[in-house]
Design an enzyme around this catalytic site. Structure first.
Site, PDB file in Angstrom:
ATOM      1  N   HIS A  46      32.766  -6.557 -32.359  1.00  0.00           N
ATOM      2  CA  HIS A  46      33.486  -5.775 -33.368  1.00  0.00           C
ATOM      3  C   HIS A  46      34.002  -4.428 -32.888  1.00  0.00           C
ATOM      4  O   HIS A  46      34.624  -3.693 -33.662  1.00  0.00           O
ATOM      5  CB  HIS A  46      32.620  -5.615 -34.629  1.00  0.00           C
ATOM      6  CG  HIS A  46      31.376  -4.784 -34.435  1.00  0.00           C
ATOM      7  ND1 HIS A  46      30.755  -4.139 -35.481  1.00  0.00           N
ATOM      8  CD2 HIS A  46      30.624  -4.505 -33.332  1.00  0.00           C
ATOM      9  CE1 HIS A  46      29.680  -3.507 -35.037  1.00  0.00           C
ATOM     10  NE2 HIS A  46      29.586  -3.718 -33.743  1.00  0.00           N
ATOM     11  N   HIS A  47      33.757  -4.067 -31.616  1.00  0.00           N
ATOM     12  CA  HIS A  47      34.332  -2.828 -31.083  1.00  0.00           C
ATOM     13  C   HIS A  47      35.661  -3.057 -30.372  1.00  0.00           C
ATOM     14  O   HIS A  47      36.302  -2.097 -29.954  1.00  0.00           O
ATOM     15  CB  HIS A  47      33.351  -2.160 -30.108  1.00  0.00           C
ATOM     16  CG  HIS A  47      32.059  -1.746 -30.733  1.00  0.00           C
ATOM     17  ND1 HIS A  47      32.000  -0.966 -31.859  1.00  0.00           N
ATOM     18  CD2 HIS A  47      30.773  -2.020 -30.399  1.00  0.00           C
ATOM     19  CE1 HIS A  47      30.727  -0.776 -32.197  1.00  0.00           C
ATOM     20  NE2 HIS A  47      29.967  -1.411 -31.332  1.00  0.00           N
ATOM     21  N   CYS A  48      36.065  -4.311 -30.226  1.00  0.00           N
ATOM     22  CA  CYS A  48      37.306  -4.607 -29.506  1.00  0.00           C
ATOM     23  C   CYS A  48      38.446  -4.785 -30.494  1.00  0.00           C
ATOM     24  O   CYS A  48      38.333  -5.511 -31.478  1.00  0.00           O
ATOM     25  CB  CYS A  48      37.140  -5.871 -28.657  1.00  0.00           C
ATOM     26  SG  CYS A  48      38.571  -6.175 -27.583  1.00  0.00           S
ATOM     27  N   ASN A  92      34.656  -0.634 -35.354  1.00  0.00           N
ATOM     28  CA  ASN A  92      35.960   0.026 -35.241  1.00  0.00           C
ATOM     29  C   ASN A  92      37.060  -0.861 -34.675  1.00  0.00           C
ATOM     30  O   ASN A  92      38.249  -0.605 -34.899  1.00  0.00           O
ATOM     31  CB  ASN A  92      35.840   1.295 -34.390  1.00  0.00           C
ATOM     32  CG  ASN A  92      35.363   1.015 -32.976  1.00  0.00           C
ATOM     33  OD1 ASN A  92      34.487   0.167 -32.750  1.00  0.00           O
ATOM     34  ND2 ASN A  92      35.914   1.723 -32.009  1.00  0.00           N
TER      35      ASN A  92
END
Length: 365
Positions: free
Chosen positions: A153-155, A197
């Site tokens: 979920h950070h990509c 993010n």
């Protein structure tokens, strides 16, 4: 996006092997042994347990919930699949070992030839990404699906970080929007300890996607711009414990699904909320994690909304056991089931073959 544009996208989708026909003798649990990262011990330089996905499957087999024959075998996402979301420039940057070393937070990778980095690090992540996309379609078909990996979920489309090299959550949703009739609204419930993010940046201007994110406000990534995409933001403090945490999970999950009824829920079920996690900073018990997952699945089941679960972060050796226990509890509670396996009369060999991706389904255009 208008309805006309949405239909246009469905007609123009590229050929893919990720939306394939899967026998109903298979449970909608997606995994491949290639998920696990082993590379001369370098994977141990990151706190992430790079073999946890295989351990989850091992525990589920020990409990006789899974067999080799009824797991859906994930396929690696191709470059064409990845280009549904990622920019060509970003994918080209992954051909530099120093970039991958920065994204995965394993500095020694920068000194290795990129073909090795591709084979030993990025291929497992591409296979998990393919697994998430496959699980999205399975969730719509079966009412639920679990990718034992994924949750990067950070990509976002043009930037990786925090051990996340591919935007699997964004990809799964975009694939559904483009290829599956009747899927035009999605809700992301992100309960990893860190702010999600990556998918937030990807969907910041997309009204079709509602994001609920509950995370430790004091830790990475602290992305203020991405927070603008969160429709229901729940910021936690250091050391939050079960009672307060579970109360907030129930309140805000129910509130999210009451506010907008989606066609699919993507549930990012990170276990880095566990007490003692070196990066999460929260104090949730193993029982609290199991209960959390039950709350989300029960909210989805009550409303008849398909749910796709990905396992995301979790940086202790015991997280694999907790994930397995949670899946077993979902089954015991009647929230996921093996009903499709009953009465089929297939041999284990035939069943195993049918749980590997077969010929492309009719909507994989």
């Amino acid at each position: 996006m208008s309805h006309k544009e949405d239909n246009e996208g469905k007609r123009c989708s590229h050929p893919t092997e990720l939306y394939t026909s899967i026998s109903r003798t298979c449970l909608p649990i997606v995994y491949h042994p290639d998920y696990n990262i082993t590379f001369m011990g370098l994977e141990k330089l990151h706190p992430f347990d790079a073999g946890k996905w295989g351990k989850v499957i091992h525990f589920l087999k020990e409990e006789q919930f899974l067999t080799d024959g009824n797991i859906v075998e994930a396929r690696e996402a191709t470059e064409e699949d990845l280009l549904v979301v990622h920019t060509k420039r970003y994918l080209n940057r992954l051909k530099w070992s120093v970039v991958v070393a920065t994204i995965t937070e394993i500095p020694p990778l920068m000194f290795l030839p990129n073909f090795l980095v591709q084979r030993r690090v990025l291929r497992p992540l591409r296979t998990q990404t393919g697994g998430t996309i496959m699980a999205g379609k399975l969730a719509v078909d079966r009412g639920w699906a679990i990718n034992v990996g994924g949750g990067f979920h950070h990509c976002s489309s043009d930037k990786g970080g925090g051990f996340c090299a591919y935007a699997d959550i964004t990809l799964a949703i975009k694939f559904l929007f483009e290829r599956v009739e009747g899927i035009s609204r999605a809700t992301i419930i992100d309960l990893d300890a860190h702010q999600g993010n990556g998918h937030e940046r990807d969907f910041i201007d997309d009204r079709r996607v509602f994001i609920m994110d509950m995370y430790n406000r004091h830790i990475y990534p602290g992305d203020s711009y991405a927070k603008k995409a969160i429709k229901r933001k729940v910021e936690l403090d250091w050391g939050t414990e079960d009672s307060e945490y579970l109360q907030k999970v129930e309140l805000h999950s129910e509130g999210t699904l009451n506010e907008v009824r989606p066609d699919i829920i993507v549930y990012n079920a990170g276990t880095d909320i566990l007490d003692g996690d070196p990066l999460g900073g929260l104090s949730i018990s193993p029982q609290g994690i199991v209960k959390r997952d039950e709350i989300v699945f029960r909210a989805a089941r009550r409303r008849g909304i398909p749910v796709l679960m990905v396992t995301s972060g979790g940086y202790q050796k015991k997280t694999a056991r907790i994930i397995a226990d949670s899946i077993l509890n979902l089954h015991q509670q009647g929230l996921i089931g093996a009903e499709a396996l009953q009465g089929e009369g297939s041999s284990s060999l035939v069943t195993s073959m049918m749980c590997r991706a077969g010929p492309a389904a009719s909507n994989a255009v």
